[in-house]
Design a protein around this motif. Structure first.
Motif, mmCIF file in Angstrom:
data_model
loop_
_atom_site.group_PDB
_atom_site.id
_atom_site.type_symbol
_atom_site.label_atom_id
_atom_site.label_comp_id
_atom_site.label_asym_id
_atom_site.label_seq_id
_atom_site.Cartn_x
_atom_site.Cartn_y
_atom_site.Cartn_z
ATOM 1 N N ASP A 145 1.922 -0.866 2.622
ATOM 2 C CA ASP A 145 2.821 -0.716 1.473
ATOM 3 C C ASP A 145 2.248 -1.471 0.282
ATOM 4 O O ASP A 145 2.694 -2.560 -0.064
ATOM 5 N N LYS A 146 1.235 -0.883 -0.331
ATOM 6 C CA LYS A 146 0.598 -1.489 -1.502
ATOM 7 C C LYS A 146 0.804 -0.581 -2.703
ATOM 8 O O LYS A 146 0.879 0.637 -2.583
ATOM 9 N N GLU A 147 0.855 -1.188 -3.868
ATOM 10 C CA GLU A 147 1.189 -0.450 -5.086
ATOM 11 C C GLU A 147 0.031 0.403 -5.605
ATOM 12 O O GLU A 147 0.239 1.452 -6.208
ATOM 13 N N ILE A 149 -3.695 2.366 -4.835
ATOM 14 C CA ILE A 149 -4.567 2.946 -3.813
ATOM 15 C C ILE A 149 -5.875 3.355 -4.476
ATOM 16 O O ILE A 149 -5.881 4.151 -5.422
ATOM 17 N N LEU A 173 3.856 10.972 -3.137
ATOM 18 C CA LEU A 173 4.061 9.527 -3.211
ATOM 19 C C LEU A 173 4.566 9.138 -4.590
ATOM 20 O O LEU A 173 3.958 9.470 -5.598
ATOM 21 N N ASN A 175 5.778 6.078 -7.320
ATOM 22 C CA ASN A 175 5.553 4.663 -7.661
ATOM 23 C C ASN A 175 4.316 4.073 -6.993
ATOM 24 O O ASN A 175 4.258 2.875 -6.733
ATOM 25 N N ARG A 176 3.347 4.922 -6.671
ATOM 26 C CA ARG A 176 2.059 4.442 -6.161
ATOM 27 C C ARG A 176 0.995 4.912 -7.154
ATOM 28 O O ARG A 176 0.931 6.095 -7.497
#
Length: 197
Positions: A145-147, A149, A173, A175-176
């Motif tokens: 769960d990282k902002e 990628i 996806l 908010n990524r």
């Protein structure tokens, strides 16, 4: 979210780029494109502070890339490199190494979305195709769960159907922020912005 200002980079006497600036907003999905040797992968490495520019600065979530901020910046990022040589035999061992055993259900669901069976997690990497291995690694990395990628040549070992499935998943996806490097035309055209080198 991500700002690169007046970057200049050279290796030995070869100039890679000069006075190069770009910005990426939170939640944007961006592809950095260009011919081999233009610096696509290098820019991703710069965002992780694995490569430091000769001039210019990079800011991620209001943190400038400098020694005291590197750990805080890397904690916000999933890094999926192109060439992955790992000291493990299968996906399950990789999850153990990355301390992601608790993500098993999420990884299995991702594998199915990417066109694989969940059981492939236990398959020896030497016994599956390069495209299958790449998707296993992508699924494991995306389970975090990282902002932000970062994906370096994510289509390199994938066939067109697998690329479509990956694009479909990433498109959903929210908010990524996704920054990828690729020269694959279908991939380039699928995202919000193309940064051409």
């Amino acid at each position: 979210m991500i700002k690169a200002i007046h970057l200049e980079l050279s290796f030995a006497e070869k100039l890679i780029f000069k006075d190069f600036s770009f910005s990426i907003e939170k939640g944007e999905k961006v592809c950095i494109s260009g011919a081999s040797g233009k610096g696509k992968s290098t820019i991703l490495k710069m965002l992780m502070a694995y490569v430091i520019p000769n001039h210019g600065e990079i800011e991620i979530n209001n943190l400038k890339i400098k020694p005291e901020n590197i750990n805080a910046i890397r904690k916000q990022i999933i890094w999926i490199p192109q060439n992955i040589n790992l000291p493990v035999n299968n996906g399950k061992e990789l999850m153990d190494l990355m301390q992601l055993s608790s993500h098993k259900n999420r990884v299995e669901a991702l594998l199915i979305e990417l066109g694989l069976e969940a059981s492939i997690l236990s398959s020896d990497f030497s016994q599956i195709s390069g495209g299958q291995k790449q998707r296993v690694i992508i699924a494991i990395c995306l389970s975090m769960d990282k902002e932000i990628i970062l994906m370096d040549e994510p289509t390199a070992s994938l066939d067109e159907d697998s690329i479509d499935k990956l694009i479909s998943y990433l498109s959903k996806l929210k908010n990524r922020t996704i920054v990828s490097a690729s020269h694959h035309q279908r991939w380039i055209k699928s995202w919000d912005k193309n940064i051409a080198l």
